[in-house]
Write an enzyme that holds these catalytic residues in place. Structure first.
Site, mmCIF file in Angstrom:
data_model
loop_
_atom_site.group_PDB
_atom_site.id
_atom_site.type_symbol
_atom_site.label_atom_id
_atom_site.label_comp_id
_atom_site.label_asym_id
_atom_site.label_seq_id
_atom_site.Cartn_x
_atom_site.Cartn_y
_atom_site.Cartn_z
ATOM 1 N N TYR A 138 0.813 -1.227 0.000
ATOM 2 C CA TYR A 138 0.000 0.000 0.000
ATOM 3 C C TYR A 138 0.845 1.275 0.000
ATOM 4 O O TYR A 138 0.525 2.230 -0.723
ATOM 5 C CB TYR A 138 -0.978 -0.012 1.174
ATOM 6 C CG TYR A 138 -2.218 -0.812 0.892
ATOM 7 C CD1 TYR A 138 -3.257 -0.281 0.132
ATOM 8 C CD2 TYR A 138 -2.351 -2.113 1.365
ATOM 9 C CE1 TYR A 138 -4.397 -1.024 -0.135
ATOM 10 C CE2 TYR A 138 -3.485 -2.864 1.100
ATOM 11 C CZ TYR A 138 -4.506 -2.310 0.352
ATOM 12 O OH TYR A 138 -5.630 -3.047 0.074
ATOM 13 N N GLU A 191 -8.471 -7.129 4.641
ATOM 14 C CA GLU A 191 -7.774 -8.218 3.956
ATOM 15 C C GLU A 191 -7.071 -9.137 4.949
ATOM 16 O O GLU A 191 -7.030 -10.360 4.753
ATOM 17 C CB GLU A 191 -6.788 -7.628 2.939
ATOM 18 C CG GLU A 191 -7.505 -7.003 1.752
ATOM 19 C CD GLU A 191 -6.743 -5.854 1.118
ATOM 20 O OE1 GLU A 191 -5.504 -5.773 1.317
ATOM 21 O OE2 GLU A 191 -7.377 -5.023 0.446
ATOM 22 N N TYR A 210 -15.248 -17.295 -6.161
ATOM 23 C CA TYR A 210 -14.243 -17.559 -7.196
ATOM 24 C C TYR A 210 -12.907 -17.907 -6.557
ATOM 25 O O TYR A 210 -12.683 -17.705 -5.364
ATOM 26 C CB TYR A 210 -14.080 -16.339 -8.109
ATOM 27 C CG TYR A 210 -13.718 -15.059 -7.384
ATOM 28 C CD1 TYR A 210 -12.403 -14.790 -6.999
ATOM 29 C CD2 TYR A 210 -14.693 -14.107 -7.088
ATOM 30 C CE1 TYR A 210 -12.074 -13.624 -6.334
ATOM 31 C CE2 TYR A 210 -14.381 -12.934 -6.415
ATOM 32 C CZ TYR A 210 -13.068 -12.696 -6.044
ATOM 33 O OH TYR A 210 -12.749 -11.539 -5.376
ATOM 34 N N ARG A 269 -5.707 -14.537 -12.889
ATOM 35 C CA ARG A 269 -7.085 -14.350 -13.333
ATOM 36 C C ARG A 269 -8.028 -14.996 -12.315
ATOM 37 O O ARG A 269 -7.686 -15.997 -11.684
ATOM 38 C CB ARG A 269 -7.323 -14.985 -14.712
ATOM 39 C CG ARG A 269 -6.486 -14.384 -15.834
ATOM 40 C CD ARG A 269 -6.885 -12.952 -16.154
ATOM 41 N NE ARG A 269 -6.146 -12.457 -17.313
ATOM 42 C CZ ARG A 269 -4.979 -11.822 -17.249
ATOM 43 N NH1 ARG A 269 -4.408 -11.613 -16.064
ATOM 44 N NH2 ARG A 269 -4.382 -11.396 -18.346
ATOM 45 N N GLN A 270 -9.225 -14.421 -12.200
ATOM 46 C CA GLN A 270 -10.245 -14.987 -11.326
ATOM 47 C C GLN A 270 -11.221 -15.826 -12.149
ATOM 48 O O GLN A 270 -11.654 -15.394 -13.224
ATOM 49 C CB GLN A 270 -11.030 -13.886 -10.602
ATOM 50 C CG GLN A 270 -10.286 -13.241 -9.458
ATOM 51 C CD GLN A 270 -9.219 -12.278 -9.926
ATOM 52 O OE1 GLN A 270 -9.421 -11.540 -10.879
ATOM 53 N NE2 GLN A 270 -8.077 -12.285 -9.269
ATOM 54 N N TYR A 271 -11.556 -17.000 -11.631
ATOM 55 C CA TYR A 271 -12.539 -17.874 -12.270
ATOM 56 C C TYR A 271 -13.506 -18.388 -11.209
ATOM 57 O O TYR A 271 -13.100 -18.829 -10.129
ATOM 58 C CB TYR A 271 -11.857 -19.057 -12.966
ATOM 59 C CG TYR A 271 -10.954 -18.634 -14.100
ATOM 60 C CD1 TYR A 271 -11.488 -18.133 -15.289
ATOM 61 C CD2 TYR A 271 -9.569 -18.706 -13.982
ATOM 62 C CE1 TYR A 271 -10.658 -17.726 -16.327
ATOM 63 C CE2 TYR A 271 -8.735 -18.305 -15.015
ATOM 64 C CZ TYR A 271 -9.287 -17.809 -16.183
ATOM 65 O OH TYR A 271 -8.466 -17.400 -17.205
ATOM 66 N N SER A 272 -14.785 -18.337 -11.537
ATOM 67 C CA SER A 272 -15.798 -18.833 -10.608
ATOM 68 C C SER A 272 -15.627 -20.329 -10.391
ATOM 69 O O SER A 272 -15.258 -21.072 -11.309
ATOM 70 C CB SER A 272 -17.199 -18.573 -11.169
ATOM 71 O OG SER A 272 -17.483 -17.202 -11.215
ATOM 72 N N GLY A 290 -23.477 -15.867 -21.519
ATOM 73 C CA GLY A 290 -22.214 -16.501 -21.855
ATOM 74 C C GLY A 290 -21.613 -17.266 -20.696
ATOM 75 O O GLY A 290 -22.290 -18.021 -19.995
ATOM 76 N N VAL A 291 -20.304 -17.031 -20.463
ATOM 77 C CA VAL A 291 -19.605 -17.749 -19.394
ATOM 78 C C VAL A 291 -20.039 -17.264 -18.018
ATOM 79 O O VAL A 291 -19.649 -17.849 -16.999
ATOM 80 C CB VAL A 291 -18.077 -17.597 -19.576
ATOM 81 C CG1 VAL A 291 -17.608 -16.205 -19.161
ATOM 82 C CG2 VAL A 291 -17.313 -18.699 -18.846
ATOM 83 N N THR A 347 -21.177 -19.669 -15.013
ATOM 84 C CA THR A 347 -20.363 -20.549 -14.161
ATOM 85 C C THR A 347 -20.648 -20.392 -12.669
ATOM 86 O O THR A 347 -20.807 -21.407 -11.973
ATOM 87 C CB THR A 347 -18.861 -20.387 -14.456
ATOM 88 O OG1 THR A 347 -18.496 -19.015 -14.352
ATOM 89 C CG2 THR A 347 -18.539 -20.889 -15.848
#
Length: 403
Positions: free
Chosen positions: A95, A137, A190, A206-209, A275-276, A279
């Protein structure tokens, strides 16, 4: 604690920063990456090239300044940011680096207009915001590490299955390389996947569910191929599709995210995806259909059957569960796609066409898909009388949804 004088200065100068916000943030990223190229391992460089990250940060800075008298009004936004930062592995010591280059960029872009008093006020405001986020966080990291099967930071996983779901979406079933269990997650959350990109010389995240329900053994992600070349959007998804196979390793973060259903509730839910974007909805659906049963309506849009992932399992669920209704829209149906069999409506998703099925007492509405799609569905739901508090959405990458 910020003094009233500091708050007044920040509020008074916020419109000026908004006017020059994009230029300031562009300068900031260039300056910071030159001094700290290692931070390219955290930031999405595709979003950098398209300018999306710059727009999102400029908007976030202005929103914080505009609401500095009432920071509680930003609690939901800050919570989303904290979850995203935790999924990226952002640390408290990073930070001050961001603050140093952000404040220097304000001074360098605005010149003499950015007086010492103004820079001092913004330094205090940024420090306050950084403390809030770092605290949130830290709690997320502790919670992730302490729960059964949980961890903080990155954990190595082995690809156990790689299954095509459509012409453009592939699912990966991942198990920990250490053989241990994995933490449960809320349906809709995710994970982050970190891959080294040799041609770029740094890591990309990258973030993916998580597209299946929790089982304690593995996670499943479903990745859409976003075609592109080096340095353009889609490079990581193409790498996963083309180069990652069964037996290969990937680094994963613990599950995070605020986009999920209340699994203890029994009130109806309406899932709207494009679309995607389906998920996270699949994970929500599987959990919602478990005991006790609750009413679920799923409205999904795709171009056609060739790119419609998980179609068969959704149709099977609609035949199996009487409390589940499925509506499919194809905007470019193939000649072999038959209305009434493969899809219900031709054209883009239009919730007004199914309003009799989705206007349910006490229902919550979940939207996921491309930003223009979500904005359209959000506005149409409001037009149907759904309150803002009942509408939930998920954005991966910079949040350009809210104006």
């Amino acid at each position: 604690m910020l003094t009233q004088k500091t708050k007044d200065i920040v509020k008074a100068t916020a419109p000026v920063l908004a006017q020059h916000g994009y230029a300031i943030i562009q300068h900031f990223y260039k300056r910071m990456f030159q001094a700290h190229p290692e931070l390219k391992n955290i930031f999405n460089m595709a979003h950098q090239e398209r300018g999306e990250q710059q727009q999102a940060l400029a908007r976030a800075v202005y929103a914080y300044a505009a609401n500095i008298e009432n920071p509680e009004s930003l609690s939901a936004v800050l919570k989303d940011i904290a979850h995203k930062h935790a999924s990226l592995g952002v640390r408290p010591e990073q930070y001050p680096i961001v603050g140093e280059h952000l404040l220097a960029s304000i001074k360098e872009v605005l010149g003499d207009a950015a007086t010492d008093e103004i820079i001092s006020a913004w330094a205090q405001a940024y420090g306050n915001l950084a403390d809030i986020l770092a605290g949130m966080e830290s709690e997320l990291y502790e919670r992730s590490e302490e729960r059964a099967g949980g961890w903080a930071g990155w954990r190595r996983f082995i690809v156990r299955e790689k299954n095509p779901e459509s012409d453009v979406i592939t699912s990966f079933v991942l198990e920990p390389a250490d053989g241990g269990p994995v933490a449960d997650f809320e349906p809709g959350q995710y994970t982050s996947v970190a891959v080294q990109v040799p041609k770029l010389g740094y890591q990309q995240i990258r973030q993916y569910s998580l597209s299946d329900s929790p089982n304690g053994r593995s996670y499943r992600i479903s990745v859409k191929r976003e075609d592109g070349g080096l340095g353009t959007p889609g490079y990581v998804s193409s790498l996963l599709h083309d180069e990652i196979n069964v037996g290969d390793e990937l680094k994963l973060a613990a599950p995070y995210g605020n986009f999920y259903i209340d699994v203890s509730a029994t009130t109806p839910i309406v899932l709207i995806s494009g679309g995607v974007g389906l998920t996270p909805m699949v994970s929500m659906l599987k959990k919602a259909l478990q005991t006790p049963p609750r009413k679920v309506v799923f409205v999904h849009g795709a171009r056609n059957s060739a790119v419609h992932a998980m179609r068969d399992r959704l149709k099977e669920a609609s035949r199996t569960y009487p409390d589940f209704k499925l509506f499919i829209f194809y905007d470019e149906p193939l000649p072999t796609d038959i209305e009434g069999r493969d899809y219900d409506f031709a054209g883009l998703v239009d919730v007004e066409k199914v309003k009799d099925s989705i206007l349910l007492d006490d229902a919550d509405y979940y939207i996921c898909g491309p930003v223009p799609f979500m904005r359209m569905q959000h506005d149409k739901l409001l037009g149907l009388g759904i309150t803002e508090a009942r509408i939930h959405y998920e954005v991966f990458g910079p949040d350009l949804f809210a104006e």
